[in-house]
Design a protein around this motif. Structure first.
Motif, PDB file in Angstrom:
ATOM      1  N   HIS A  82       0.841  -1.195   0.000  1.00  0.00           N
ATOM      2  CA  HIS A  82       0.000   0.000   0.000  1.00  0.00           C
ATOM      3  C   HIS A  82       0.877   1.246   0.000  1.00  0.00           C
ATOM      4  O   HIS A  82       1.811   1.359   0.800  1.00  0.00           O
ATOM      5  CB  HIS A  82      -0.910  -0.006   1.232  1.00  0.00           C
TER       6      HIS A  82
ATOM      7  N   ASP B 159       0.762   4.900   0.855  1.00  0.00           N
ATOM      8  CA  ASP B 159      -0.068   5.827   1.622  1.00  0.00           C
ATOM      9  C   ASP B 159       0.188   7.258   1.155  1.00  0.00           C
ATOM     10  O   ASP B 159       1.300   7.772   1.282  1.00  0.00           O
ATOM     11  CB  ASP B 159       0.267   5.674   3.120  1.00  0.00           C
ATOM     12  N   ALA B 160      -0.844   7.884   0.619  1.00  0.00           N
ATOM     13  CA  ALA B 160      -0.701   9.238   0.086  1.00  0.00           C
ATOM     14  C   ALA B 160      -1.522  10.201   0.927  1.00  0.00           C
ATOM     15  O   ALA B 160      -2.756  10.239   0.803  1.00  0.00           O
ATOM     16  CB  ALA B 160      -1.176   9.272  -1.371  1.00  0.00           C
TER      17      ALA B 160
ATOM     18  N   TYR C 298       7.860  11.347   3.098  1.00  0.00           N
ATOM     19  CA  TYR C 298       7.189  10.109   3.532  1.00  0.00           C
ATOM     20  C   TYR C 298       6.851   9.225   2.323  1.00  0.00           C
ATOM     21  O   TYR C 298       7.147   8.029   2.293  1.00  0.00           O
ATOM     22  CB  TYR C 298       5.934  10.496   4.301  1.00  0.00           C
TER      23      TYR C 298
ATOM     24  N   GLN D 140      10.023   7.927   0.591  1.00  0.00           N
ATOM     25  CA  GLN D 140      10.656   6.834   1.346  1.00  0.00           C
ATOM     26  C   GLN D 140       9.865   5.537   1.191  1.00  0.00           C
ATOM     27  O   GLN D 140      10.449   4.459   1.053  1.00  0.00           O
ATOM     28  CB  GLN D 140      10.784   7.236   2.821  1.00  0.00           C
ATOM     29  N   GLN D 141       8.552   5.658   1.193  1.00  0.00           N
ATOM     30  CA  GLN D 141       7.735   4.439   1.024  1.00  0.00           C
ATOM     31  C   GLN D 141       8.080   3.745  -0.288  1.00  0.00           C
ATOM     32  O   GLN D 141       8.189   2.519  -0.334  1.00  0.00           O
ATOM     33  CB  GLN D 141       6.259   4.807   0.974  1.00  0.00           C
TER      34      GLN D 141
ATOM     35  N   ASP E  90      11.215   1.935   0.102  1.00  0.00           N
ATOM     36  CA  ASP E  90      11.027   0.771   0.996  1.00  0.00           C
ATOM     37  C   ASP E  90      10.414  -0.418   0.247  1.00  0.00           C
ATOM     38  O   ASP E  90      10.534  -1.567   0.681  1.00  0.00           O
ATOM     39  CB  ASP E  90      10.083   1.111   2.163  1.00  0.00           C
TER      40      ASP E  90
ATOM     41  N   THR F 239       9.176   4.005   8.609  1.00  0.00           N
ATOM     42  CA  THR F 239       8.891   5.183   7.776  1.00  0.00           C
ATOM     43  C   THR F 239       7.616   5.868   8.274  1.00  0.00           C
ATOM     44  O   THR F 239       7.549   7.095   8.371  1.00  0.00           O
ATOM     45  CB  THR F 239       8.722   4.752   6.299  1.00  0.00           C
TER      46      THR F 239
ATOM     47  N   TYR G  90       7.188   9.581  10.062  1.00  0.00           N
ATOM     48  CA  TYR G  90       6.251  10.539   9.466  1.00  0.00           C
ATOM     49  C   TYR G  90       5.221  11.011  10.493  1.00  0.00           C
ATOM     50  O   TYR G  90       4.922  12.202  10.594  1.00  0.00           O
ATOM     51  CB  TYR G  90       5.563   9.896   8.261  1.00  0.00           C
TER      52      TYR G  90
END
Ligand code: SF4
Ligand code: SF4
Lengths: 437, 368
Positions: A173, A175-176, A190, A193-194, A197, B124, B128
């Motif tokens: 997922h 996440d936005a 964020y 980085q996701q 990852d 992460t 955040y």
């Protein structure tokens, strides 16, 4: 990867798919007559059908050759392309089922198994497909991975969670965070980085290694494709417009589901050429374009033909839509030199993940630049992020721009909720106002 | 036990008359301690009473009543809310309502938002979330001056005490050591939505927890959903001799950490940790297996014989999870009843009959 499966896939790709396409072509030669209200149909339609049929056809043979991912329309698919996933878009598939007026049947299967009829019909159709194996596309491959982003809605996360649980497969997922005023640096970091990852997980599932250069190529291609799609939509500023938005709803499929692949890039060049040609020659999508309209929200898939004809017969053409624009609006942020953050900016700010002030500004601009005379809003019971706020958007737009507008209560793909009487009354009243204005 | 719980609107009126800054907060998760540290009182708006009239001009018929009732309340621009509105990011409908109120409808007070990350969490996300807290603090500082770090520390300590006491009370409820009917128990739980934290803490301290279990109820159930069942249903269950011994409610235990935390050391770290140890929740896109596990754990520890799902009409987050939860519970031979609520004060004859049939089934069961 099995050698046999790969061989079979290759044969189907090189010989099977072209043969099937040729056969379909022969079958379809008896064309349906084009109603008088329309201009000549786009030649590119044929190529579009080939591409989409081929994609679904080949998906039957992909098992054992490529890993399959089911992806949401707003997810940053470029990353998956770098691992050569075969991607299927359940939303597209649900739209296809809806367009074939079979949405109610599929929804019924999901409802029969315990899903509520109050959840999004794209989800219900897909869950109906998952539970029954039914599809108008012949057969869809089972996913090895699910990839979703809540940049279009939270619904997709709930929906994909249900599939992940049922099929016992991994779900990634993205996440936005919703943009309430503007994206913060923390939001961008964020999301960036996701994405990074995800690489080890994607390497594990796909069995492939990540190469930045390959990814950058894909990103470049995706940018270019979205830009061309944007230019095609821009061409509809011409009077008469070379396409209707109902055409665009169909031609949207490659930018949604084949984004980042050469086939989509090539396709939009073909369409662009044709559209440009029509503009030069003054060929309109409808024979006599007198009024120009904007469409808000997702299509009513099972009534596209009906609506297209209804409006064309009244010399009204839809020349722009918030929906089709979604795959062109933010791609200007993409930057190969800064892939992660630029993807965060691109995917984090799309229309459904952005505040209503932004949406109002965007619609106002579209109405002005496309010389729009009236607005049709589809208030769909399936989609909260698209529909909540529409009443006040309408109020603001009609007040500011003195524009006739109508709201149609319907659904994107569940034809059972269509109310012929109510829609007809509203449409007639809208047309009268427009013609009298 | 007769608890003296102040009535919500009267209490808030007294507070606003005494110049207390009050912020209207929509469901569901937000760092309450940060507000307290700025002397802002959070009055939560979930299901204000009254008919939905004006909100219908702004929202479709297929939008949940929590959103509609909240908007109806906001449109009245009530005096008791004197500082602004906070919209935590909970679901698509509330997400859009926040921007609709702020950017299209317009209210005289400022509108704030707070993003709650979604999906599965890792380092992460933790990093955040801490930044979100920091940004939220900075945003409040613009209006309310520099944060006093000692006040934040004190607020976190108070929040920690409230959590600990609530956990004790929940545990007592599960083990029949609480002399509260369903109505009174949920009034107590929901008082946290509007009482000042110090008042709420004193109220919790008045609650008597028995050393030994009292005589158990005739049947024991767990409730799941967004809000507790309506007072009419709670009253009906009281009359039937049924006790709600545990819950999986967004307005209930899903806002309370899964296990006790150490007292706060560094406030922002504490608030970050607290967010990530909340029980799995549909609105955060929590893992389904984890939610099932949590539900099972709670129902076992409370010896609940059945599960009552009281779903808010059109609530997508819950509707998606519901199917699997019901399916699995049924496979485990746990009786399940699902009701759908539009948050009106009426208990239909049909629902009454269904509840009775469900409870009769439980009466026949041997306690787990
Ligand atoms: S129609 Fe709306 S709710 Fe459904 S998947 Fe698409 S964006 Fe999400
Ligand atoms: S009841 Fe459900 S849909 Fe309504 S506000 Fe709460 S979480 Fe959102």
């Amino acid at each position: 990867m099995s050698v046999r499966a790969e061989l079979k896939y290759k044969i189907m790709k090189d010989y099977g798919a072209p043969a099937i396409m040729a056969l379909q072509d022969i079958k379809k030669r008896k064309k349906r007559p084009v109603p008088e209200a329309f201009g000549p149909p786009l030649e590119s339609n044929k190529r579009l059908k080939e591409i989409l049929s081929r994609h679904y056809f080949l998906s039957r043979y992909v098992s054992g050759v490529k890993k399959v991912a089911w992806v949401t329309s707003g997810a940053p698919v470029e990353l998956l392309r770098a691992f050569d996933f075969y991607t299927i878009y359940p939303e597209n598939h649900s739209a296809l089922v809806g367009a074939k007026k079979q949405g109610g049947d599929y929804c019924g299967i999901a409802e029969g198994s315990g899903f509520s009829q109050d959840i999004c019909s794209y989800a219900r159709i897909d869950l109906g497909h998952m539970l029954s194996g039914k599809t108008p596309a012949g057969k869809l491959p089972k996913p090895d991975l699910l990839f979703c982003s809540n940049n279009i809605c939270q619904t997709v996360l709930y929906w994909y969670k249900a599939i992940a649980h049922e099929l016992n497969i991994p779900l990634i997922h993205f996440d936005a965070p919703f943009v309430t005023t503007e994206q913060t640096e923390a939001d961008v970091n964020y999301m960036a980085q996701q994405l990074q990852d995800m690489i080890p997980i994607l390497e594990r599932v796909s069995g492939r290694v990540f190469y930045l250069e390959i990814f950058e190529e894909i990103l470049k291609r995706s940018m270019e494709t979205s830009k061309t799609w944007g230019a095609i939509l821009d061409a509809m500023k011409a009077q008469p417009a070379p396409m209707t938005i109902f055409d665009a709803f169909g031609h949207l499929a490659p930018i949604v589901s084949l984004r980042g692949l050469p086939v989509a890039q090539d396709y939009y060049h073909i369409l662009m050429d044709e559209v440009d040609n029509r503009v030069t020659q003054g060929i309109g999508a409808i024979s006599d374009e007198k009024y120009r309209l904007i469409w808000d929200n997702i299509a009513i898939w099972y009534k596209v033909r009906f609506l297209a004809t209804f409006f064309a017969e009244r010399k009204m053409n839809f020349v722009t839509a918030t929906y089709t624009n979604a795959w062109a609006e933010t791609t200007g942020h993409l930057n190969v030199k800064d892939p992660w953050k630029s993807m965060a900016k691109t995917y984090g700010q799309i229309i459904l993940n952005n505040n209503l002030k932004h949406r109002l500004g965007l619609m106002t601009k579209m109405i002005k630049t496309y010389a729009v005379d009236g607005m049709v809003m589809h208030s769909t019971r399936s989609c909260k992020p698209y529909s909540v706020g529409q009443f006040d958007l309408r109020k603001a737009i009609t007040a500011d721009l003195d524009l006739p507008a109508v709201i149609l209560d319907a659904d994107i793909a569940d034809e059972r909720v269509w109310s012929e009487q109510q829609i007809h009354t509203r449409l007639e009243a809208f047309c009268e106002t427009l013609e009298g204005s | 036990m007769n608890l003296s719980i102040p009535e919500r609107s009267e209490y808030l009126k007294i507070l606003s008359d005494s110049d207390q800054k009050i912020m209207g907060v929509l469901p569901a998760l937000y760092p309450r301690e940060l507000l307290w540290a700025f002397d802002l009182h959070a009055a939560e708006i979930w299901d204000p009473p009254g008919d939905i009239l004006h909100a219908n001009a702004h929202l479709q018929t297929t939008i949940c009543p929590v959103v509609k009732k909240s908007l109806e309340f906001i449109l009245k621009e009530p005096d008791v809310i004197n500082t602004g509105y906070l919209f935590p990011h909970t679901c698509d409908s509330l997400q859009n309502l926040g921007t609709q109120v702020k950017d299209l409808i317009g209210v005289s007070l400022p509108v704030y938002t707070f993003y709650n990350p979604k999906g599965s969490f890792n380092n992460t996300t933790t990093k955040y979330y801490r930044e979100i807290l920091q940004n939220f603090q900075s945003m409040l500082e613009v209006s309310y001056g520099t944060l006093d770090s000692e006040k934040l520390q004190a607020a976190c300590l108070l929040g920690h005490r409230i959590d600990s006491r609530l956990m004790d009370i929940q545990e007592a409820r599960q083990t029949d050591r609480l002399l509260l009917g369903n109505q009174e128990y949920f009034q107590l739980m929901r008082a946290q939505e509007y009482l000042l934290p110090k008042d709420y803490m004193s109220l919790l301290e008045q609650v008597e927890i028995l050393d030994q279990p009292s005589e158990g109820a005739k049947a024991r159930i767990l409730v799941s959903g967004i809000l507790p069942p309506s007072p009419q249903i709670l009253d009906f269950l009281d009359k039937l001799g049924v006790s709600i011994v545990a819950d999986d409610l967004l307005a209930g235990s899903r806002r309370l950490p899964k296990f006790p935390m150490d007292p706060p050391d560094s406030p922002l770290d504490y608030l970050t940790d607290r967010f990530f140890i909340l029980p799995p929740c549909s609105t955060r896109g929590g893992d389904l297996d984890e939610r099932l596990h949590q539900l099972n754990k709670r129902s076992k520890s409370s010896k609940a014989q059945g599960v009552l799902f009281d779903l808010v009409k059109f609530c997508e987050p819950e509707l998606f999870d519901h199917r699997l939860l019901v399916k699995t519970l049924r496979e485990q031979k746990i009786p399940v009843l699902t009701l759908e609520t539009e948050l009106d004060s009426h208990l239909s004859g049909q629902d009454k009959t269904r509840i009775e049939a469900f409870i009769e089934l439980l009466f026949e069961m041997v306690p787990r």
